[in-house]
Design a protein around this motif. Structure first.
Motif, PDB file in Angstrom:
ATOM      1  N   ILE A 653       0.839  -1.205   0.000  1.00  0.00           N
ATOM      2  CA  ILE A 653       0.000   0.000   0.000  1.00  0.00           C
ATOM      3  C   ILE A 653       0.872   1.253   0.000  1.00  0.00           C
ATOM      4  CG2 ILE A 653      -1.684   1.315   1.351  1.00  0.00           C
ATOM      5  CD1 ILE A 653      -2.790  -1.359   2.354  1.00  0.00           C
ATOM      6  N   GLU A 654       1.952   1.213   0.759  1.00  0.00           N
ATOM      7  CA  GLU A 654       2.873   2.346   0.802  1.00  0.00           C
ATOM      8  C   GLU A 654       3.451   2.631  -0.588  1.00  0.00           C
ATOM      9  OE1 GLU A 654       6.509   3.879   3.654  1.00  0.00           O
ATOM     10  OE2 GLU A 654       6.198   1.731   3.406  1.00  0.00           O
ATOM     11  N   GLN A 655       3.759   1.573  -1.298  1.00  0.00           N
ATOM     12  CA  GLN A 655       4.299   1.747  -2.646  1.00  0.00           C
ATOM     13  C   GLN A 655       3.252   2.350  -3.582  1.00  0.00           C
ATOM     14  OE1 GLN A 655       5.888  -1.835  -4.312  1.00  0.00           O
ATOM     15  NE2 GLN A 655       6.635  -0.849  -6.176  1.00  0.00           N
ATOM     16  N   ILE A 656       1.993   1.929  -3.422  1.00  0.00           N
ATOM     17  CA  ILE A 656       0.920   2.475  -4.255  1.00  0.00           C
ATOM     18  C   ILE A 656       0.726   3.960  -3.972  1.00  0.00           C
ATOM     19  CG2 ILE A 656      -1.569   2.395  -4.688  1.00  0.00           C
ATOM     20  CD1 ILE A 656      -1.419  -0.633  -4.117  1.00  0.00           C
ATOM     21  N   VAL A 657       0.674   4.326  -2.683  1.00  0.00           N
ATOM     22  CA  VAL A 657       0.500   5.733  -2.322  1.00  0.00           C
ATOM     23  C   VAL A 657       1.683   6.554  -2.825  1.00  0.00           C
ATOM     24  CG1 VAL A 657       0.287   7.354  -0.393  1.00  0.00           C
ATOM     25  CG2 VAL A 657      -0.915   5.162  -0.309  1.00  0.00           C
ATOM     26  N   GLY A 658       2.882   5.962  -2.772  1.00  0.00           N
ATOM     27  CA  GLY A 658       4.076   6.656  -3.244  1.00  0.00           C
ATOM     28  C   GLY A 658       4.054   6.955  -4.738  1.00  0.00           C
ATOM     29  N   ASN A 659       3.196   6.249  -5.480  1.00  0.00           N
ATOM     30  CA  ASN A 659       3.062   6.536  -6.911  1.00  0.00           C
ATOM     31  C   ASN A 659       2.292   7.824  -7.169  1.00  0.00           C
ATOM     32  OD1 ASN A 659       4.433   4.160  -7.578  1.00  0.00           O
ATOM     33  ND2 ASN A 659       2.543   2.961  -7.652  1.00  0.00           N
ATOM     34  N   PHE A 660       1.529   8.259  -6.154  1.00  0.00           N
ATOM     35  CA  PHE A 660       0.695   9.449  -6.329  1.00  0.00           C
ATOM     36  C   PHE A 660       1.311  10.681  -5.653  1.00  0.00           C
ATOM     37  CE2 PHE A 660      -2.233   5.880  -6.716  1.00  0.00           C
ATOM     38  CZ  PHE A 660      -2.929   6.200  -7.880  1.00  0.00           C
ATOM     39  N   ILE A 661       1.907  10.504  -4.483  1.00  0.00           N
ATOM     40  CA  ILE A 661       2.552  11.617  -3.786  1.00  0.00           C
ATOM     41  C   ILE A 661       3.888  11.141  -3.233  1.00  0.00           C
ATOM     42  CG2 ILE A 661       0.391  12.758  -3.138  1.00  0.00           C
ATOM     43  CD1 ILE A 661       0.802  11.616  -0.310  1.00  0.00           C
ATOM     44  N   GLU A 662       4.772  12.084  -2.998  1.00  0.00           N
ATOM     45  CA  GLU A 662       6.078  11.744  -2.434  1.00  0.00           C
ATOM     46  C   GLU A 662       5.953  11.534  -0.930  1.00  0.00           C
ATOM     47  OE1 GLU A 662      10.625  13.592  -2.162  1.00  0.00           O
ATOM     48  OE2 GLU A 662       8.953  14.770  -2.952  1.00  0.00           O
ATOM     49  N   LEU A 663       6.419  10.379  -0.456  1.00  0.00           N
ATOM     50  CA  LEU A 663       6.368  10.068   0.963  1.00  0.00           C
ATOM     51  C   LEU A 663       7.658  10.488   1.644  1.00  0.00           C
ATOM     52  CD1 LEU A 663       4.778   6.493   0.880  1.00  0.00           C
ATOM     53  CD2 LEU A 663       3.643   8.651   1.388  1.00  0.00           C
ATOM     54  N   ASP A 664       7.570  10.756   2.915  1.00  0.00           N
ATOM     55  CA  ASP A 664       8.745  11.074   3.716  1.00  0.00           C
ATOM     56  C   ASP A 664       9.684   9.871   3.699  1.00  0.00           C
ATOM     57  OD1 ASP A 664      10.631  11.582   5.725  1.00  0.00           O
ATOM     58  OD2 ASP A 664       9.194  12.762   6.882  1.00  0.00           O
ATOM     59  N   GLU A 665      10.935  10.083   3.313  1.00  0.00           N
ATOM     60  CA  GLU A 665      11.875   8.970   3.213  1.00  0.00           C
ATOM     61  C   GLU A 665      12.178   8.338   4.566  1.00  0.00           C
ATOM     62  OE1 GLU A 665      15.999  11.599   3.338  1.00  0.00           O
ATOM     63  OE2 GLU A 665      15.214  10.929   1.405  1.00  0.00           O
ATOM     64  N   GLU A 666      11.953   9.094   5.659  1.00  0.00           N
ATOM     65  CA  GLU A 666      12.186   8.540   6.993  1.00  0.00           C
ATOM     66  C   GLU A 666      10.922   7.902   7.569  1.00  0.00           C
ATOM     67  OE1 GLU A 666      13.712  11.618   9.441  1.00  0.00           O
ATOM     68  OE2 GLU A 666      15.616  11.773   8.384  1.00  0.00           O
ATOM     69  N   ALA A 667       9.810   8.631   7.499  1.00  0.00           N
ATOM     70  CA  ALA A 667       8.582   8.149   8.139  1.00  0.00           C
ATOM     71  C   ALA A 667       7.801   7.189   7.257  1.00  0.00           C
ATOM     72  CB  ALA A 667       7.705   9.336   8.524  1.00  0.00           C
ATOM     73  N   GLY A 668       7.878   7.378   5.942  1.00  0.00           N
ATOM     74  CA  GLY A 668       7.110   6.534   5.043  1.00  0.00           C
ATOM     75  C   GLY A 668       5.621   6.828   5.154  1.00  0.00           C
ATOM     76  N   LEU A 669       4.810   5.817   4.952  1.00  0.00           N
ATOM     77  CA  LEU A 669       3.365   5.957   5.005  1.00  0.00           C
ATOM     78  C   LEU A 669       2.908   6.101   6.461  1.00  0.00           C
ATOM     79  CD1 LEU A 669       0.621   5.773   3.455  1.00  0.00           C
ATOM     80  CD2 LEU A 669       0.660   3.327   3.959  1.00  0.00           C
ATOM     81  N   GLU A 670       2.088   7.102   6.725  1.00  0.00           N
ATOM     82  CA  GLU A 670       1.562   7.292   8.069  1.00  0.00           C
ATOM     83  C   GLU A 670       0.235   6.554   8.187  1.00  0.00           C
ATOM     84  OE1 GLU A 670       1.405  11.230   9.511  1.00  0.00           O
ATOM     85  OE2 GLU A 670       3.384  11.787   8.764  1.00  0.00           O
ATOM     86  N   TYR A 671       0.191   5.588   9.070  1.00  0.00           N
ATOM     87  CA  TYR A 671      -1.026   4.791   9.234  1.00  0.00           C
ATOM     88  C   TYR A 671      -1.109   4.318  10.678  1.00  0.00           C
ATOM     89  CZ  TYR A 671       1.959   0.654   9.288  1.00  0.00           C
ATOM     90  OH  TYR A 671       2.906  -0.283   9.624  1.00  0.00           O
TER      91      TYR A 671
END
Length: 814
Positions: A653-671
């Motif tokens: 899911i993180e990879q999918i979200v990363g296709n639409f917006i840039e994620l924080d390289e340290e925190a990644g997906l917030e969930y």
């Protein structure tokens, strides 16, 4: 003379090592909890008090009243501070502060995301004199596009390099210049931001690509955006100032049926007195305190210290009987009554004083566990030591004086012939000691009852059916406005994953995580009655993803497969009962009051009541609009997972979200998992239970200590009697019964005294919950049996040991 008293006191302490150790251990534990209580209360009640003239700093609160329902809000329109600052006298400084959405930030060294940035104006440091380790506070935010970072953030993005004068790019705002570095924010401060900047709202809105209604809402007098802080002039009346706010603001706010008033909340009150105020900016609201929790901990600490003192006084007064001969001999050699009293007082105070240093060691060892349990960050600073010392020293003197005064006065009153012959009477004859034992075990029984009830209530909350499914549901907050443009594509790609059973969008996550919006609802047959209802926005997938039961009508998906428009709403059973009573609500029209116009809505379905708020509150009437409603935008995704490959699924899911917006390289997906969020929401209640458990176990331990000491001394004083009874044919059972009867009678009396006290205390605490388990008499019986077991075990062991001794040894022991 005084040193002679100390020498004799020390000899008496070392001679009775067993009893001295019991007293010493109990007092050390009691003083440790007492010190922890003092530091905690000093920390909690000094929140936001480090600023110069903090008693003149206030937060502005807007109160909207309609149909006897008050809505208090700490967030005001952005233009509010400019209007007020120019038209009212008596204000030394005024500043607005507001949070901004999570941003991508970049320096010449690093790129990442920040979700704890806040924006303000040039007056901020005129009100809050926070410490800067670099830069000048008086000019740091003087110009727009300047930013002040905390030490932690400066270290993160600049390393060991000096950041002053360097650029700090915030994606939606542009390039800022770093003009200051804040020292670590005080732990007892409501501020929890990582950076504060003087930003251009116009530039932010130029780059904002969200809905037009939000752009208008953000800058208009309809918006609830910014905290407004004021520092009043010396001698200014806050009530007069707030009245002036009302008269001026009435010229700017849009016309509404609600009555608007203002009040100024002292900055000192923000921590403890904001539970009824809407304040969703965590960076400025900190961790809200609970004064009830602080008082409960204070009561527990005082209770524990009291029980330790009771033990001390009991043993001190009992052991004094063995010193009747000593008192008599001192009287023969000319000792006066005052000298005898002084001797006992010095010994008692000496033991209490010797407990101070060990209690500080125990106190330091308690800190990490206490911080983990409560979330309160404490440290044993020099100031804390001085605070503890200022209370501990007089407390120790008082404890020692009270403990030594009773036996000293009693023994000094006896005639010389009585003291020499030791005809004072046995240990069990003192009403004073009996009263202490009863009081001690009444407290022990009460704390056991309260602990059992707290555990039952918390288990009831965690096990209660909420009306929706929270297992394996991941909540993803939409912190980037750009993601809203890709919601259909994002949902489709996430749903295609084999371990995802559904994804749904909503304006707020339910069950206490975030407060719902409040709207006013009217019906055609009641046009003059505005009813306040909670409001959420759901898409068509929320009901199936969370298993919310639809009992009438249909979801937001029409029979033809097309989604319904923004004028369609669902309601819960409570709302249906209030609005339509016994009529069918399907296809009925209701009117929702907007800031600028009223919206006609059609009821298309009724959902079964579910707990969308805390179990502290009853289920209220609820309106559910479609996500393209005109009131609030989508903020959260709920993703239902299946299978055991949770980490792998989250990574996908993180990879999918990363296709639409840039994620924080340290925190990644917030969930976060929904069940964890619900558990965290009841964290304060869990703290109550843990505190009760700590209090119960410590109370039990101290009670056992005291009872062991008193029982052993009681048996020692009657050693010769038991030997004679054994010679005359008394059985083991008879001897054990004789030794146990007195204490069991006293403890039974204590239980009957503790029952009403524990009932009143527990009922007061249970009033915080709208839903409670049934509590029968069995719980109080269990607590009574536990209390008796606590007493029977040490009494039985010591009585059995004494009864097994040789009668020859017992008779000759005196």
């Amino acid at each position: 003379m005084f040193f002679n008293y100390l020498k004799i006191a020390f000899r008496n302490i070392t001679r009775d090592k067993y009893y001295s150790m019991i007293s010493f251990t109990g007092l050390t534990i009691g003083l440790s909890f007492f010190g922890l209580m003092l530091i905690t209360m000093n920390h909690e009640f000094s929140y936001d008090s480090t600023y110069t003239d903090s008693e003149r700093i206030y937060r502005t609160i807007l109160v909207s009243s309609s149909n006897q329902v008050e809505d208090k809000n700490a967030q005001l329109p952005l233009p509010f501070s400019e209007v007020i600052s120019s038209d009212i006298e008596g204000i030394e400084a005024i500043s607005k502060v507001y949070a901004i959405p999570q941003q991508v930030v970049e320096t010449h060294q690093k790129r990442g995301r920040m979700d704890d940035l806040v924006a303000t104006d040039a007056s901020f440091f005129k009100i809050f004199d926070l410490d800067l380790v670099a830069g000048n506070a008086s000019t740091a935010l003087e110009n727009q596009m300047s930013i002040v970072l905390t030490k932690e953030i400066a270290q993160r993005f600049y390393g060991d390099e000096d950041p002053i004068g360097k650029t700090f790019e915030v994606e939606m705002y542009g390039l800022f210049t770093v003009t200051g570095v804040l020292d670590d924010l005080p732990k007892n401060s409501s501020f929890r931001f990582g950076g504060i900047m003087n930003a251009s709202v116009e530039r932010y809105l130029e780059n904002f690509d969200g809905p037009d209604w939000f752009r208008a809402y953000y800058t208009s007098w309809n918006g609830r955006v910014a905290y407004t802080y004021v520092k009043l002039s010396d001698g200014a009346n806050p009530e007069y100032i707030s009245d002036q706010f009302e008269s001026i603001a009435s010229n700017y706010f849009p016309v509404s049926s609600a009555t608007r008033t203002f009040f100024l909340q002292p900055i000192h009150d923000v921590h403890f007195h904001s539970s009824d105020i809407r304040a969703n900016i965590s960076e400025l609201n900190g961790t809200p305190g609970n004064v009830q929790y602080v008082y409960i901990f204070a009561a527990l600490a005082i209770l524990i210290l009291s029980i330790a003192c009771i033990n001390y006084m009991n043993l001190s007064s009992a052991r004094s009987i063995k010193r009747t001969s000593e008192v008599g001999l001192r009287s023969v050699f000319g000792a006066g009554k005052g000298q005898l009293i002084l001797q006992f007082l010095i010994q008692s105070i000496l033991i209490a004083s010797l407990c101070v240093l060990p209690s500080l060691v125990v106190l330091q060892l308690m800190f990490p566990y206490f911080e983990t349990l409560t979330g309160i960050e404490l440290s044993l600073t020099l100031g804390d030591l001085l605070t503890v010392g200022s209370y501990a020293i007089p407390s120790v003197l008082i404890i020692g004086a009270i403990s030594g005064l009773y036996p000293a006065i009693v023994l000094s009153r006896f005639q010389l012939s009585q003291t020499v012959k030791q005809t004072v009477g046995s240990v069990q004859s003192s009403l004073f000691r009996k009263g202490l034992v009863i009081g001690q075990f009444a407290l022990t029984y009460s704390i056991i009852v309260i602990t059992l009830i707290a555990g039952r209530q918390l288990n009831f909350i965690f096990d209660k059916e909420l009306g929706f499914t929270d297992e394996q549901v991941v909540v993803m907050e939409i912190n980037d406005g750009r993601l809203r443009d890709f919601i259909p594509d994002l949902k489709q790609q996430v749903t295609n994953h084999p371990n995802v059973t559904g994804i749904a969008g909503m304006t707020r996550m339910i069950s206490g995580y975030r407060e719902p919006d409040i709207i006013e609802v009217t019906r055609d047959n009641m046009p003059d009655e505005n009813l306040p209802f909670s409001f959420y926005g759901f898409d068509e997938d929320v009901l199936p993803v969370l298993d919310i039961e639809l009992i009438q009508g249909r979801n937001f998906l029409s029979e033809g497969g097309e989604t319904l428009n923004q004028t369609s709403v669902l309601i819960n059973q409570s709302a249906a009962q209030i609005l339509f009573e016994n009529e069918s609500p399907i296809n009925q029209i209701i009117s929702i009051d907007g800031e600028e116009e009223n919206y006609e809505m059609t009821v298309v379905g009724v959902v079964k009541d579910f707990h969308y708020q805390s179990l502290h509150e009853p289920i209220g009437p609820l309106i559910i609009g479609y996500i393209n409603n005109p009131f609030v935008g989508i903020d959260d995704f709920a993703i239902r997972l299946t299978g055991n490959q949770i980490p792998e699924t989250i990574a996908a899911i993180e990879q999918i979200v990363g296709n639409f917006i840039e994620l924080d390289e340290e925190a990644g997906l917030e969930y976060e998992f929904l069940n964890s969020m619900i558990t965290d929401y009841y964290k304060t209640d869990a703290i109550y239970r843990s505190l009760f458990m700590i209090g119960a176990w410590t109370t039990i331990a101290l009670s056992i200590f005291g009872l062991v000491g008193l029982t052993a001394f009681y048996a020692e004083m009657r050693t010769k009697e038991f030997g004679i009874r054994k010679v005359l044919g008394a059985s083991l059972k008879d001897l054990v019964t004789i030794q146990s009867t007195l204490f069991l009678k006293l403890i039974s009396i204590a239980i009957f005294i503790g029952i009403p006290a524990s009932i009143l205390t527990s009922q007061k605490w249970l009033q915080n919950f709208s839903y409670q388990p049934e509590l029968g008499a069995g719980l109080y019986i269990v607590a009574a049996l536990c209390t008796l077991c606590i007493a029977i075990i040490p009494i039985g062991i010591i009585s059995f040991k004494t009864s097994m001794q040789s009668p020859i040894h017992q008779i000759s022991s005196e």
